[in-house]
Design a protein around this motif. Sequence first.
Motif, short mmCIF file in Angstrom:
data_model
loop_
_atom_site.label_atom_id
_atom_site.label_comp_id
_atom_site.label_asym_id
_atom_site.label_seq_id
_atom_site.Cartn_x
_atom_site.Cartn_y
_atom_site.Cartn_z
N UNK A 12 0.84 -1.20 0.00
CA UNK A 12 0.00 0.00 0.00
C UNK A 12 0.87 1.25 0.00
N UNK A 13 1.91 1.26 0.80
CA UNK A 13 2.82 2.41 0.86
C UNK A 13 3.49 2.65 -0.50
N UNK A 14 3.91 1.56 -1.15
CA UNK A 14 4.54 1.68 -2.48
C UNK A 14 3.52 2.19 -3.50
N UNK A 15 2.28 1.74 -3.40
CA UNK A 15 1.24 2.21 -4.33
C UNK A 15 0.99 3.70 -4.17
N UNK A 16 0.91 4.15 -2.92
CA UNK A 16 0.67 5.58 -2.69
C UNK A 16 1.77 6.39 -3.36
N UNK A 54 -8.86 6.06 7.93
CA UNK A 54 -9.40 7.35 7.49
C UNK A 54 -8.42 8.07 6.56
N UNK A 55 -7.12 7.96 6.85
CA UNK A 55 -6.14 8.59 5.96
C UNK A 55 -6.05 7.85 4.62
N UNK A 56 -6.20 6.54 4.64
CA UNK A 56 -6.16 5.79 3.38
C UNK A 56 -7.34 6.18 2.48
N UNK A 57 -8.50 6.36 3.07
CA UNK A 57 -9.68 6.78 2.29
C UNK A 57 -9.41 8.14 1.66
N UNK A 58 -8.90 9.07 2.46
CA UNK A 58 -8.60 10.42 1.97
C UNK A 58 -7.53 10.39 0.88
N UNK A 67 -10.42 2.92 -2.37
CA UNK A 67 -9.74 2.24 -1.27
C UNK A 67 -9.50 0.78 -1.64
N UNK A 68 -10.49 0.16 -2.29
CA UNK A 68 -10.32 -1.25 -2.71
C UNK A 68 -9.10 -1.42 -3.59
N UNK A 69 -8.91 -0.51 -4.55
CA UNK A 69 -7.76 -0.64 -5.44
C UNK A 69 -6.46 -0.36 -4.71
N UNK A 70 -6.51 0.54 -3.76
CA UNK A 70 -5.30 0.89 -3.02
C UNK A 70 -4.83 -0.28 -2.15
N UNK A 71 -5.75 -1.07 -1.58
CA UNK A 71 -5.36 -2.16 -0.68
C UNK A 71 -5.48 -3.54 -1.31
N UNK A 97 -11.18 -8.57 -13.06
CA UNK A 97 -11.44 -7.52 -12.07
C UNK A 97 -12.81 -6.88 -12.27
N UNK A 98 -13.40 -7.05 -13.44
CA UNK A 98 -14.71 -6.47 -13.75
C UNK A 98 -15.62 -7.57 -14.28
#
Length: 194
Positions: A12-16, A54-58, A67-71, A97-98
């Motif tokens: 997640x950190x690398x994605x951000x 809450x920070x991940x959502x923001x 958020x789903x894609x981020x995690x 994925x779809x």
Amino acid sequence: MTQGDDDLDSLVRKRIRALRVAQGWSLEELATRANVSQSTLSRIENGQRRLALDQLVTLARALDTSLDQLVETASDDVVSNPTIDRARGQMRWPIKAEPGMTVVRQRMTNPPPDQPARMRAHPGREWLVVLSGTAVLLLGNRRLRIETNQAAEFPTMLPHAIGAEGGPCEILGIFDRDARRGHQRGEDTGKVSP
């Protein structure tokens, strides 16, 4: 925390960071968009601060993702093999994925139908790219030539049909669930049928 949790945290950190860099944004720009301090964002990216929901959502919103894609965790089934329909000269791939979306590769040799009554309309959206040759897309009252490497995207509620011009053409189409269903019901119309 388990090894799996550590791996997800790191991912997640690398994605951000990767999403921020891909947008061409500095730490300061993303921090401003996400309404967090630059030092907080830096510590999140570097693993020096705990990831809070809450920070991940923001951050996801600020990065124009969910958020789903981020995690989302990595999947082992990355490679997909086609289903081959030799009768129609098609290969089909579902988009994992779809669910409901389908990718179709088809070789076309016939021109589009010359009778507007043979055009169909149905719910959904389509996207297609011409891989080789020239295709003709009848879309409502328009006749569009789509040449190699050109693409078209349109709502399928417009009456439409597609065919080849001046020889065979090969297309790759992406159909949402509704468009796929509409084509399956209207397979005799000179259109791609996923």
